[in-house]
Motif scaffolding. Structure first.
Motif, PDB file in Angstrom:
ATOM      1  N   UNK A  49     -57.793  -9.251 -14.844  1.00 40.37           N
ATOM      2  CA  UNK A  49     -59.135  -9.745 -15.110  1.00 40.37           C
ATOM      3  C   UNK A  49     -59.737  -8.963 -16.263  1.00 40.37           C
ATOM      4  N   UNK A  90     -63.260   3.415 -20.092  1.00 41.27           N
ATOM      5  CA  UNK A  90     -64.716   3.272 -20.238  1.00 41.27           C
ATOM      6  C   UNK A  90     -65.338   2.624 -19.013  1.00 41.27           C
ATOM      7  N   UNK A 106     -58.890 -15.160 -14.683  1.00 37.67           N
ATOM      8  CA  UNK A 106     -59.918 -15.585 -13.734  1.00 37.67           C
ATOM      9  C   UNK A 106     -59.752 -14.890 -12.392  1.00 37.67           C
ATOM     10  N   UNK A 107     -58.710 -14.073 -12.275  1.00 36.22           N
ATOM     11  CA  UNK A 107     -58.516 -13.372 -10.998  1.00 36.22           C
ATOM     12  C   UNK A 107     -59.408 -12.134 -10.985  1.00 36.22           C
ATOM     13  N   UNK A 108     -59.237 -11.269  -9.996  1.00 33.64           N
ATOM     14  CA  UNK A 108     -60.050 -10.050  -9.937  1.00 33.64           C
ATOM     15  C   UNK A 108     -59.212  -8.781 -10.017  1.00 33.64           C
ATOM     16  N   UNK A 115     -72.051  -1.731 -18.093  1.00 30.01           N
ATOM     17  CA  UNK A 115     -71.266  -2.957 -18.204  1.00 30.01           C
ATOM     18  C   UNK A 115     -70.216  -2.776 -19.275  1.00 30.01           C
ATOM     19  N   UNK A 116     -69.178  -3.622 -19.244  1.00 38.13           N
ATOM     20  CA  UNK A 116     -68.134  -3.558 -20.258  1.00 38.13           C
ATOM     21  C   UNK A 116     -67.459  -4.912 -20.352  1.00 38.13           C
ATOM     22  N   UNK A 117     -66.871  -5.185 -21.497  1.00 35.28           N
ATOM     23  CA  UNK A 117     -66.113  -6.420 -21.683  1.00 35.28           C
ATOM     24  C   UNK A 117     -65.145  -6.180 -22.829  1.00 35.28           C
ATOM     25  N   UNK A 137     -64.812 -14.861 -11.873  1.00 32.04           N
ATOM     26  CA  UNK A 137     -64.420 -13.786 -10.971  1.00 32.04           C
ATOM     27  C   UNK A 137     -65.600 -13.321 -10.135  1.00 32.04           C
ATOM     28  N   UNK A 138     -66.800 -13.514 -10.678  1.00 30.58           N
ATOM     29  CA  UNK A 138     -68.026 -13.265  -9.909  1.00 30.58           C
ATOM     30  C   UNK A 138     -68.136 -11.829  -9.397  1.00 30.58           C
ATOM     31  N   UNK A 139     -67.668 -10.882 -10.188  1.00 33.74           N
ATOM     32  CA  UNK A 139     -67.745  -9.480  -9.766  1.00 33.74           C
ATOM     33  C   UNK A 139     -69.117  -8.948 -10.169  1.00 33.74           C
ATOM     34  N   UNK A 146     -64.985 -16.306 -17.760  1.00 36.97           N
ATOM     35  CA  UNK A 146     -64.179 -15.370 -16.991  1.00 36.97           C
ATOM     36  C   UNK A 146     -65.055 -14.498 -16.099  1.00 36.97           C
ATOM     37  N   UNK A 147     -66.210 -14.072 -16.619  1.00 34.03           N
ATOM     38  CA  UNK A 147     -67.091 -13.249 -15.794  1.00 34.03           C
ATOM     39  C   UNK A 147     -67.716 -14.094 -14.690  1.00 34.03           C
ATOM     40  N   UNK A 148     -68.092 -15.323 -14.996  1.00 36.71           N
ATOM     41  CA  UNK A 148     -68.661 -16.236 -14.010  1.00 36.71           C
ATOM     42  C   UNK A 148     -67.653 -16.520 -12.909  1.00 36.71           C
ATOM     43  N   UNK A 178     -61.748  -9.877 -20.225  1.00 35.87           N
ATOM     44  CA  UNK A 178     -62.243 -10.992 -21.045  1.00 35.87           C
ATOM     45  C   UNK A 178     -61.478 -11.193 -22.335  1.00 35.87           C
ATOM     46  N   UNK A 212     -70.002  -6.972 -13.281  1.00 37.08           N
ATOM     47  CA  UNK A 212     -69.877  -7.681 -14.564  1.00 37.08           C
ATOM     48  C   UNK A 212     -70.941  -8.753 -14.716  1.00 37.08           C
TER      49      UNK A 212
END
Lengths: 398, 179, 459
Positions: free
Chosen positions: C251, C320, C244-246, A204-206, A274-276, A270-272, C253, A279
């Motif tokens: 996209x 990464x 909020x896009x993909x 995972x990454x952010x 885009x729902x990828x 943002x993660x919620x 954070x 992530x």
């Protein structure tokens, strides 16, 4: 307020004999809890090392956050914080303790990080190998710790020199070291949080992770500065600190708790949204396996300080700030727990038991003991700080 | 003879103003108002002005705004016309937050400003007495209200003794009020 | 309140309260100079050009722009985000610097707030004219209707509507409430006439009563406390239009705080550009001192460095993440067909603000002026790079295209400058550009030498 009465207020702190007793008892209790918890809880390697990481990171975070607080105020040429500067300095100068506490995780790398199992790496982890490999990991850790220890020790050293030497050049030198530390810390706090915390969930990454972790450790430091301050006040020291100073510290606790929540929701929303899947897995493991803790984290770290510190009056009361600070500290313990345990230990084996609590009691006792001893080594206020006098004659708007 | 008359004492320095106010209060004279070109530090305390209740109004209005916004979004998406937007649940709390936050701030800010204007009697077309036009420039004015003219000599004396540069008797007429 | 004598004075020239009033209100009295007439004429010409371009857009349709299926957002949204970002400095100076008790804000907050309001208005033009049917713009509002249709509360585009409206409203309220005492000062200086009546109306009957000042301070503090998170939230919500896009490059954070830092960064640059000219033109060097410029430059270096760190973070995280698409997005930015835009952005945003580490440059007005313009150019390109490079080449290579603006789009952008400067010149003419009452509050403690009335002859 003329100089004579200020001098009466800021009498030097002498570490009380009772302090040694209190801290020894706390250490022993913590140690016993840890040992009993170890055997009763059936601790495996994962849980053991995860707790070493958790507590080590919390403690080193306190020194870093306090150092950042002092450094930023020195660069900004602020006057009010000189009254409480020595507490932050003392916490920051104990960075070597935090370093000693975090270095052992090198021995636990196999229990903590999937990327260290070089025989069974999948394609993604193999791709990350140039960065996530043990030798580079260790080198980076040594660079971070070395840089932090050097810069924070220098800041403490120059500040103490200014007590006996009022030359303004020392203040400018202090500012230079502070600026260097701030830049070095800005970069390394992010990379350290990627190395030590984010790589636990190595798939995972952010991009926000580094700043989010920073906000948590910074609020924690402010809370602990307040705790040290109020404890000193209760045993008769730091009498020069008035409601205005408490108000300012309260504003910091309030504001940065909101800032932490802002970064938390930025990452989550943002993660919620885009729902990828690659992530969202991060949050799914936490909400599915650690549901109560997940929401309790938000309540303690944000909702509680938000309502508790909203009113002007509340921000000015030492006792109230002490209680809120303790609550905030516990909240960020939970936040760090949630950063580490789901990935390192897993929902089935992760508990908050005697072992966890005992280890934290031990680590915190040692830290508090050494910080108090460090505070006693110098004057409680930097009297030769050029803006020191401003600390005594200002008022917050009603 | 009863009428609303005022005696004003003019000062050129804010520190002297505060000192003068204390002395006047010691002599037992009630001060009607003090006019200054900027908010003078310590004036609140010496005049014993109560802390404003505006913050409370702001909090309540903000809370109403926030709750209203959250409830409305929930109602729209769960009851009125539920629509599937990108697979999000109908009651999608995270995405309701931005609008809820903004409405909280908006309601709080508007209530603060409106509350301030109403409580202070200010607004377009408001008619308030301007005793001396220099008080928005560099002069500080202490205003004492007298209900009958017999007190005026005494007050004149007091104001002069505490250091007022000019002491005047003012009978506000229509032309003295400014919109 | 004790201020250390080591601190630089905030007001130089040994001023009395009366001189403060005279100096600041002087530009408003009498006829405006040639410079003002020339400036507003140029601005009106630009505004006219923009107005004409907007007419073409509405009459001919969005086809008069060069947007296409792949690149749905181009100069329109770039300009929107750029203007909104600039607006953030005003609120930052008014609200956040007030909460941090930074007295140096008193010389620049009034102009900065005015700049914010005007910038937000310029920004607000774009969401409206980029609609296919701007006459139906009211559709974005959640009003009850016979189709029982509501807006999409889940969409960041709607969040924008609410956020920008709130921001404009709160900024106007904050600006105006602070302006009221100063308008009263203007009113009381005027002789009887239509001018006095108008300013009297605008002054809301302000008297300078101690009770009113007390309430005013309390209200200002709470408004500042509200405006501070508002500033953060507005550009956060704008950033969520992308985050909020993909698609890769959008996209991520880090966008919310990174956009906010970038907004403050570009906003302060714009304030500097405006203030360096204004202080010379209106003879306000004693109030907007080199010290003020230096303080603003320090904010610039802090926010510019944050933006720089965000770039490094995004870059690292793209590698990464192991996502081919993410990695290509960044390779394309640096070496693809828009490489020139990327490198302009990097030079202007990352390198130029670092020059402010040197005190000599921080305190040099000419250097600051040049650097501030470069920063704003850099920040425009940042938005352009983010929007266009991520759109023109995302997942499907068969959809890859190029985009360049049409003359209509460029003219609209020029028109917004026209709108901005027209309103700003009007502001300078009819309102005090510095917060008169607030300067007086810091004069005694932070003025170079406070001159009491009676210590000087006459006046």
């Amino acid at each position: 307020m003329h100089n004579a009465s200020i001098k009466e207020f800021t009498k030097d702190f002498i570490f009380p004999k009772k302090g040694t007793t209190v801290f020894t008892i706390a250490l022993v209790i913590g140690f016993l809890m840890t040992v009993v918890g170890y055997f009763v809880g059936g601790i495996d390697g994962h849980r053991f090392w995860a707790n070493i990481l958790l507590n080590g990171f919390l403690i080193i975070g306190l020194s870093l956050g306090a150092g950042f607080f002092v450094a930023v105020h020195l660069i900004a040429e602020s006057g009010w914080q000189t009254s409480v500067q020595r507490i932050g300095e003392a916490m920051a100068s104990r960075i070597w303790l935090g370093a000693l506490m975090i270095i052992p995780i090198i021995l636990g790398v196999h229990s903590l990080y999937h990327w260290s199992h070089t025989e069974e790496l999948d394609a993604l982890l193999k791709m990350k190998e140039p960065y996530l490999n043990l030798p580079f990991f260790v080198i980076r850790m040594l660079v971070y710790l070395g840089g932090w220890i050097f810069l924070l020790s220098k800041i403490r050293q120059v500040s103490l020199m200014s007590d006996t030497n009022p030359d303004i050049k020392l203040f400018y030198r202090l500012r230079t070291y502070s600026a260097i530390f701030v830049v070095f810390f800005a970069i390394t706090s992010s990379t350290a949080s990627w190395d030590w915390l984010m790589s636990i969930d190595a798939h995972w990454f952010s991009t926000l992770y580094g700043w989010y972790t920073f906000s948590g450790l910074f609020v924690n430091s402010i809370a602990v500065i307040i705790i040290f301050l109020v404890v000193l006040q209760k045993i008769g020291y730091m009498q020069h600190v008035n409601n205005e100073h408490m108000h300012d510290l309260g504003k910091y606790l309030f504001g940065f708790s909101i800032f932490w929540a802002y970064l938390w929701i930025s990452q989550y929303l943002l993660i919620w949204y885009a729902n990828i899947p690659e992530e969202t897995t991060y949050f799914v493991t936490r909400i599915k396996g650690f549901e109560t803790l997940f929401y309790v984290n938000l309540i303690i770290c944000f909702v509680a300080p938000f309502f508790a510190l909203m009113s002007r009056g509340n921000k000015r009361k030492s006792d109230w700030l002490l209680y809120v600070s303790i609550v905030v500290f516990m909240g960020h313990w939970i936040d760090t727990y949630l950063a580490i345990m789901p990935g390192a230990v897993g929902a089935e084996h992760a508990h908050i038991g005697l072992f966890e609590i005992g280890m934290t009691v031990m680590y915190v006792s040692v830290f508090a003991w050494l910080v108090f001893k460090e505070i006693a080594k110098a004057k409680l206020v930097p009297e030769n700080h050029p803006f020191y006098k401003e600390s005594f004659d200002y008022e917050n708007i009603k | 003879m009863k009428s609303n008359n005022y005696i004003t004492g003019l000062f050129w320095d804010d520190t002297e103003l505060i000192k003068a106010i204390k002395e006047i209060q010691d002599k037992g004279i009630a001060i009607f108002d003090v006019r200054t070109p900027f908010p003078v530090h310590g004036l609140d305390d010496v005049l014993k002005l109560k802390r404003s209740r505006l913050p409370r109004l702001g909090f309540v209005a903000g809370a109403i705004g926030g709750i209203l916004a959250f409830w409305f979004q929930s109602w729209v998406f769960t009851t009125s016309w539920p629509l599937n937007f990108g697979g999000k649940p109908f009651f999608s709390v995270p995405s309701f937050i931005p609008v809820t936050f903004e409405m909280t701030v908006l309601f709080a800010a508007i209530s603060l400003v409106v509350g301030f204007l109403i409580k202070s009697g200010l607004g377009p077309g408001a008619e308030n007495i301007i005793f001396d036009e220099r008080t928005t420039d560099d002069a500080f004015l202490i205003v004492v209200k007298i209900t009958d003219n017999s007190q005026s000599d005494n007050i004149f004396e007091v104001l002069t003794s505490v250091g007022a540069s000019e002491v005047k008797h003012v009978e506000p007429t229509k032309t003295d009020t400014h919109a | 309140m004790y201020i250390s004598p080591l601190r630089e004075p905030l007001v130089t020239g040994a001023k009395s309260y009366k001189q403060v009033t005279d100096d600041i209100l002087n530009p408003m009295e009498g006829k405006p100079g040639k410079f003002w007439y020339a400036g507003i004429t140029l601005a009106l010409i630009a505004l006219g050009l923009g107005g004409f371009a907007m007419y073409i857009t509405v009459w001919e349709g969005i086809g008069s722009w060069n947007l296409n299926k792949t690149v749905g957002w181009g100069w329109d949204i770039t300009n929107f985000v750029w203007w909104v970002g600039i607006g953030h400095a005003g609120t930052f100076i008014s609200a956040i610097l007030l909460l941090f008790r930074q007295k140096w804000r008193t010389s620049i907050n009034r102009s900065a707030e005015a700049m914010t309001i005007i910038a937000v208005m310029c920004a607000g033009l774009f969401p409206i004219i980029h609609m296919g049917r701007p006459a139906l713009a009211f559709f974005v509002l959640p009003y009850p209707n016979t189709r029982e249709l509501w807006v999409n509360f889940n969409s960041p585009l709607f969040w924008d509507v609410i956020a920008i409206t709130t921001y404009l409203t709160v900024s106007v309220l904050f600006w105006y409430m602070g302006l009221i005492p100063d308008i009263a000062t203007v009113r009381d200086r005027m002789k009887k006439g239509i001018g006095k009546k108008i300013y009297g109306l605008l002054s809301f009957g302000w008297t300078g009563s101690a009770r009113h000042w007390s309430r005013h301070e309390s209200m200002s503090l709470i408004l500042a406390g509200l405006a501070a998170p508002l500033v953060l939230s507005v550009h956060t919500i704008v950033s969520m239009d992308f985050a909020t896009s993909v698609i890769p490059g959008w996209h991520t954070t880090i966008f919310p705080p990174y956009f906010v830092a970038g907004a403050v960064f570009s906003g302060f640059a714009m304030v500097l550009t405006l203030m360096i000219i204004t202080r010379k033109a209106l003879n306000l060097q004693n109030y907007i001192t080199v010290g003020h410029v230096e303080s603003m430059n320090k904010v610039i270096i802090a926010t510019g460095s944050i933006v720089g760190i965000a770039y490094i973070t995004e870059f690292f995280m793209a590698w990464y993440s192991g996502s081919v698409y993410e990695q290509y997005a960044f390779v394309n930015r640096a070496f693809g067909p828009y490489w020139w835009a990327y490198w302009i952005m990097m030079t202007c945003n990352v390198i130029t603000p670092q020059l402010f580490w040197f005190k000599k440059i921080r305190r040099n007005l000419a250097a600051t002026f040049v650097i501030s313009i470069f920063i704003n150019i850099g920040m425009w390109f940042e938005r352009f790079v983010i929007i266009v490079t991520s759109l023109h080449r995302d997942f499907l290579p068969s959809s890859w295209v190029m985009y360049a603006p049409s003359w209509v789009e460029v003219s609209i952008f020029i028109g917004t400058f026209g709108l901005f400067f027209t309103l700003f010149f009007l502001f300078i003419r009819f309102f005090p550009v510095i917060a008169v009452a607030e300067i007086k509050t810091v004069l005694k403690s932070s003025g170079e030498k406070f001159i009491k009335k009676g210590d000087r002859d006459e006046k």
